[in-house]
Motif scaffolding. Structure first.
Motif, PDB file in Angstrom:
ATOM      1  N   ASP A  77      -6.165   5.857 -10.750  1.00 62.02           N
ATOM      2  CA  ASP A  77      -6.595   7.014  -9.972  1.00 62.02           C
ATOM      3  C   ASP A  77      -5.623   7.221  -8.803  1.00 62.02           C
ATOM      4  N   GLY A  78      -6.012   7.998  -7.811  1.00 64.16           N
ATOM      5  CA  GLY A  78      -5.132   8.367  -6.704  1.00 64.16           C
ATOM      6  C   GLY A  78      -5.178   7.391  -5.551  1.00 64.16           C
ATOM      7  N   ALA A  79      -5.099   7.942  -4.337  1.00 63.47           N
ATOM      8  CA  ALA A  79      -5.029   7.123  -3.124  1.00 63.47           C
ATOM      9  C   ALA A  79      -6.333   6.345  -2.923  1.00 63.47           C
ATOM     10  N   TYR A  80      -6.208   5.085  -2.584  1.00 60.42           N
ATOM     11  CA  TYR A  80      -7.379   4.223  -2.385  1.00 60.42           C
ATOM     12  C   TYR A  80      -8.266   4.736  -1.255  1.00 60.42           C
ATOM     13  N   PRO A 127      -1.506  -2.716  -5.074  1.00 65.86           N
ATOM     14  CA  PRO A 127      -0.530  -3.102  -4.044  1.00 65.86           C
ATOM     15  C   PRO A 127       0.191  -1.888  -3.476  1.00 65.86           C
ATOM     16  N   ALA A 128       0.537  -1.956  -2.204  1.00 61.79           N
ATOM     17  CA  ALA A 128       1.266  -0.859  -1.562  1.00 61.79           C
ATOM     18  C   ALA A 128       2.653  -0.703  -2.192  1.00 61.79           C
ATOM     19  N   LEU A 129       3.129   0.527  -2.255  1.00 66.36           N
ATOM     20  CA  LEU A 129       4.474   0.765  -2.780  1.00 66.36           C
ATOM     21  C   LEU A 129       5.514   0.113  -1.877  1.00 66.36           C
ATOM     22  N   SER A 130       6.592  -0.304  -2.465  1.00 68.22           N
ATOM     23  CA  SER A 130       7.631  -1.041  -1.736  1.00 68.22           C
ATOM     24  C   SER A 130       8.310  -0.152  -0.696  1.00 68.22           C
ATOM     25  N   ALA A 136       6.857   5.095   0.351  1.00 70.06           N
ATOM     26  CA  ALA A 136       6.754   3.699   0.808  1.00 70.06           C
ATOM     27  C   ALA A 136       5.427   3.449   1.529  1.00 70.06           C
ATOM     28  N   GLY A 137       4.760   2.353   1.170  1.00 67.10           N
ATOM     29  CA  GLY A 137       3.514   1.977   1.818  1.00 67.10           C
ATOM     30  C   GLY A 137       2.273   2.618   1.236  1.00 67.10           C
ATOM     31  N   TRP A 138       2.445   3.601   0.349  1.00 64.90           N
ATOM     32  CA  TRP A 138       1.285   4.287  -0.241  1.00 64.90           C
ATOM     33  C   TRP A 138       0.469   3.313  -1.087  1.00 64.90           C
TER      34      TRP A 138
END
Length: 258
Positions: A77-80, A127-130, A136-138
């Motif tokens: 799915d999308g953003a947590y 996990p957050a994007l690298s 980044a951080g998404w």
């Protein structure tokens, strides 16, 4: 209800994901109906941030996800943070999930999960994007299908076989007792005990069969110090809501065959 995605609808699109989106949305719009009231569905415009379809008769909204192959245990799915916020929102849509065969475009499964089955426990943080990623951080999320009771999965099409409209509407109606449980903790207990009952895999079962899940439930609810009492409370609630029959001498029977 035809069970083949309409390839001709997507001939103008070159991207695979675009083609699938166009075909699946067209199929749902032309073949599905509102599981709450049975009326035809309408499509939202492209500027709707969450839902894809809505019912003009009862105002239920639905978000569509599709996937090639089997359903699996999780759905991306999308953003947590967005998903967690949505769980408490009044306009949180119901969920449509469609699986298909990429080679034949045959629809294998199409189901809806009512929004009131969505609790934080079924949302898994990815996990957050690298730091080198474009976003980044998404932090995204998965919907953990295994943490949703089978009772809450209402199939229009299952393993390539379409269900009748009456069956879909009846199954939805049978789930509405969950809607009345507004407290997240209370709803979590209800759904967890329902999952345990389903995992016994017997239509008639004993209280001791459910007690066998005590450690599992204690791990999910570590602040509760009397899990067995909570199990009895939830079984009584399910009996009062006409989901279970109390047979006697610690024996119960599921009234609906999964």
């Amino acid at each position: 209800m035809g069970l083949i995605l309409p390839a001709e609808i997507a001939e103008a699109y070159s991207g695979e994901s675009q083609r699938i989106r166009v075909m699946t949305e067209h199929w749902v719009n032309s073949s599905a109906f509102c599981a709450n009231c049975g009326h035809v569905l309408s499509r939202f415009g492209n500027n709707k941030p969450v839902a894809d379809f809505y019912c003009k008769n009862c105002s239920e909204e639905y978000e569509l996800k599709s996937k090639n192959g089997n359903m699996g245990k999780k759905i991306v799915d999308g953003a947590y943070s967005t998903m967690i916020t949505r769980l408490a929102a009044e306009n949180n849509p119901n969920f449509f999930f469609l699986t298909y065969d990429k080679q034949t475009l045959q629809i294998r499964n199409f189901l809806t999960i009512p929004k009131y089955f969505f609790v934080p426990d079924i949302i898994e943080k990815r996990p957050a994007l690298s730091p080198t990623a474009r976003r980044a951080g998404w932090i995204g999320c998965n919907i953990v299908i295994n943490n949703i009771p089978e009772f809450g999965k209402i199939f229009y099409v299952q393993n390539g076989i379409a269900k009748s409209k009456d069956e879909v509407l009846e199954r939805w109606n049978k789930t509405e007792f969950v809607k009345g449980t507004h407290n997240i903790e209370a709803k979590g207990w209800l759904l967890d005990v329902l999952i345990c009952v389903e995992r016994i895999k017997k239509r008639e079962f004993s209280l001791d069969d459910v007690y066998a899940f005590e450690a599992y439930l204690q791990a999910k609810h570590p602040l509760n110090n009397n899990v067995k009492a909570k199990i009895r409370q939830q079984l009584q609630y399910l009996r009062d809501k006409n989901i279970l029959d109390f047979v006697g001498r610690g024996q119960y029977r599921m009234k609906i065959q999964m």
